[in-house]
Scaffold this active site. Structure first.
Site, PDB file in Angstrom:
ATOM      1  N   THR A  91      -3.946   6.213 -21.849  1.00  0.00           N
ATOM      2  CA  THR A  91      -3.827   4.780 -21.290  1.00  0.00           C
ATOM      3  C   THR A  91      -2.191   4.485 -21.562  1.00  0.00           C
ATOM      4  OG1 THR A  91      -4.319   3.815 -23.439  1.00  0.00           O
ATOM      5  CG2 THR A  91      -6.133   4.070 -21.537  1.00  0.00           C
ATOM      6  N   ARG A 110      -1.777  -2.678 -18.538  1.00  0.00           N
ATOM      7  CA  ARG A 110      -3.103  -2.030 -18.618  1.00  0.00           C
ATOM      8  C   ARG A 110      -3.128  -0.474 -17.287  1.00  0.00           C
ATOM      9  NH1 ARG A 110      -6.065  -4.592 -21.440  1.00  0.00           N
ATOM     10  NH2 ARG A 110      -8.120  -3.181 -21.469  1.00  0.00           N
ATOM     11  N   GLU A 139      -0.490   4.924  -0.609  1.00  0.00           N
ATOM     12  CA  GLU A 139      -1.345   6.145  -0.615  1.00  0.00           C
ATOM     13  C   GLU A 139      -0.511   7.491  -0.689  1.00  0.00           C
ATOM     14  OE1 GLU A 139      -3.019   3.599   0.983  1.00  0.00           O
ATOM     15  OE2 GLU A 139      -5.148   3.621   0.711  1.00  0.00           O
ATOM     16  N   LYS A 168      -2.243   0.602 -24.817  1.00  0.00           N
ATOM     17  CA  LYS A 168      -2.353   0.304 -26.203  1.00  0.00           C
ATOM     18  C   LYS A 168      -1.356   0.534 -27.178  1.00  0.00           C
ATOM     19  CE  LYS A 168      -7.170   1.928 -25.410  1.00  0.00           C
ATOM     20  NZ  LYS A 168      -7.422   2.878 -24.418  1.00  0.00           N
ATOM     21  N   TYR A 188       0.957  -1.156  -0.077  1.00  0.00           N
ATOM     22  CA  TYR A 188       0.038   0.094  -0.057  1.00  0.00           C
ATOM     23  C   TYR A 188       0.985   1.319   0.018  1.00  0.00           C
ATOM     24  CZ  TYR A 188      -4.771  -1.033   0.354  1.00  0.00           C
ATOM     25  OH  TYR A 188      -6.269  -1.152  -0.007  1.00  0.00           O
ATOM     26  N   ASP A 244      -6.540  13.665 -25.314  1.00  0.00           N
ATOM     27  CA  ASP A 244      -6.782  12.311 -24.769  1.00  0.00           C
ATOM     28  C   ASP A 244      -5.982  11.618 -25.827  1.00  0.00           C
ATOM     29  OD1 ASP A 244      -7.545   9.794 -24.379  1.00  0.00           O
ATOM     30  OD2 ASP A 244      -9.454   9.971 -23.864  1.00  0.00           O
TER      31      ASP A 244
HETATM   32  N1  DSN Z   1     -11.780   0.299 -24.751  1.00  0.00           N
HETATM   33  C1  DSN Z   1     -11.025   1.258 -25.335  1.00  0.00           C
HETATM   34  C2  DSN Z   1     -10.942   1.232 -26.920  1.00  0.00           C
HETATM   35  O1  DSN Z   1     -11.174   0.077 -27.070  1.00  0.00           O
HETATM   36  O2  DSN Z   1     -10.684   2.190 -27.543  1.00  0.00           O
HETATM   37  C3  DSN Z   1     -11.420   2.660 -24.990  1.00  0.00           C
HETATM   38  O3  DSN Z   1     -12.014   2.684 -23.855  1.00  0.00           O
END
Ligand code: DSN
Length: 419
Positions: free
Chosen positions: A226, A235, A54, A229, A52, A199
């Protein structure tokens, strides 16, 4: 593999091995998915999951932070360098959290924010009425001017910004295959005194690898993303601030204690690994290849007479209107291709008249295929197989496609390392 799970939990072991086989023997075309290195997996499976912490480095609410502080600082420093930011918060658990935390940092309840409409490529968290944040902040959504070219109506956006005087202008997407004019959007935000945030969840890896423009180079104030990707990490999410210390402090407070509890330090360690991998020259090659591969697939679809939203692609993803072109719904196309070992997702197209659970389009892309080493020729061939399946739709065609896809997948194993 999974030897201890195999001994103590047969049921779970079988499920995990099923997924291993699915990933190894099929081809992954969901444009938001990728394969991580074993080093990233090792970090995720590290003892940091027990801890933990925080707070932030040097300011925690629990003891025993000698190593977690250093791990988080390492991830922050690598993220800042990779994207040219002055501040990085690496604690968001995902892209949605990163966006929500950013809204909390930059706005008061009731404030106005401009964001891209979901059906024109935006994301649920950009103000879709089904989200809770859409009840807290006042989202005004903008669209493309021409869905055939993907051109955004920047003058309309400027007019809306002048009328609405938003606190934040959000740009970015999850289903838009073109580059945005970051400079124009940043100038509109500046003119009306709004904070500009991009974003970049989908294209962060392309930005890191130099295959897409970096909004910070065009004056954007902040970015949310994120990490799993095109960036090919675990993730998770992240918020970057170009230079405002005041905004960065608000972001830190919004992430913790505003929105989240204890950070997932094992994921943060894995982010640090991925940021390091993304800083290597080989990642530049990867990012460039992702775009070339997507263009090759788009060409096959276009030549096959399929309507592509925005007419093609400049990034890693393609949005095809299969319903108007091939008279098959997005849902049916997803299912048929799944049977052939090709995974992608049904997707609404701009101003879709069909329902979200069975829309007119499919969305697919090349980040994962490129990680497996496929080049333009092989990607074009995958696109040909897809068209064949979507056009003929009979059991024999699907079975033949599945066999060929499996052979291609086995010939291009998922790499264990990118170094
Ligand atoms: N789930 C993501 C995507 O596939 O683009 C976006 O949240």
């Amino acid at each position: 593999m999974y030897e201890r799970i195999k001994k103590q939990d047969k049921k779970l072991y079988e499920l995990l091995m099923g997924e291993e086989k699915r990933q190894k023997e099929g081809l992954e075309l969901i444009p938001s998915e990728n394969y991580v290195s074993h080093a990233v997996k090792e970090a995720m499976a590290s003892s940091l999951t027990n801890k933990y912490s925080e707070g932030y480095p040097g300011k925690r609410y629990y003891g025993g932070q000698e190593f977690t502080d250093a791990v988080e600082t390492l991830a922050q420093e690598r993220a800042k360098k990779l994207f040219g930011a002055t501040f990085a918060n690496v604690q968001p658990l995902g892209g949605a959290n990163a966006n929500i935390a950013f809204y909390m940092a930059a706005m008061e309840p009731g404030n106005t924010i401009l964001g891209m409409d979901l059906s024109h490529g935006g994301h649920l968290t950009h103000g879709h009425p089904v989200t809770y944040v859409s009840k807290i902040f006042r989202f005004v959504r903008y669209k493309m001017k021409d869905v055939e070219t993907g051109e955004i109506d920047y003058e309309a956006l400027r007019e809306t910004a002048r009328e609405e005087l938003p606190k934040v202008i959000l740009a970015g997407f999850s289903a838009y295959p073109r580059e945005l004019d970051w400079a124009k959007i940043a100038s509109i935000a500046k003119e009306v005194g709004a904070i500009s945030v991009a974003d970049v969840a989908h294209i962060a890896g392309l930005i890191a690898g130099g295959a897409a423009k970096n909004p910070f180079d065009y004056g954007f104030d902040a970015m949310t993303t994120t990490t799993h990707k095109t960036l090919r990490g675990p993730r998770g999410g992240m918020i970057l601030v170009r230079e405002s210390e005041e905004l960065a402090k608000k972001v830190d407070k919004a992430v913790f204690p505003g929105l989240q509890g204890g950070p997932h330090m094992h994921q943060i360690a894995a982010k640090a690994v991925a940021f390091d991998e993304a800083s290597k020259p080989s990642f530049k090659k990867y990012a460039k290849q992702v775009v070339e591969n997507a263009k090759a697939m788009a060409s096959v679809f276009k030549e096959g007479g399929v309507r592509l939203l925005t007419g093609g692609t400049d990034n890693h993803l393609i949005l095809a209107d299969v319903f108007s072109s091939l008279k098959i719904s997005g849902g049916e196309a997803e299912k048929l291709l799944d049977e052939a070992g090709i995974t992608l997702n049904k997707n609404a197209i701009a101003d879709d008249t069909r329902k979200p659970m069975d829309p007119s389009g499919i969305r697919f892309g090349t980040p994962a295929l490129t990680t497996r080493g496929l080049k333009t020729k092989e990607c074009a061939h995958v696109a040909e197989i897809m068209l064949d399946v979507l056009t003929r739709r009979d059991a024999k065609t699907v079975a033949l496609a599945r066999k060929e896809i499996r052979m291609m997948a086995l010939a291009h194993p998922i790499p264990e390392s990118f170094m």
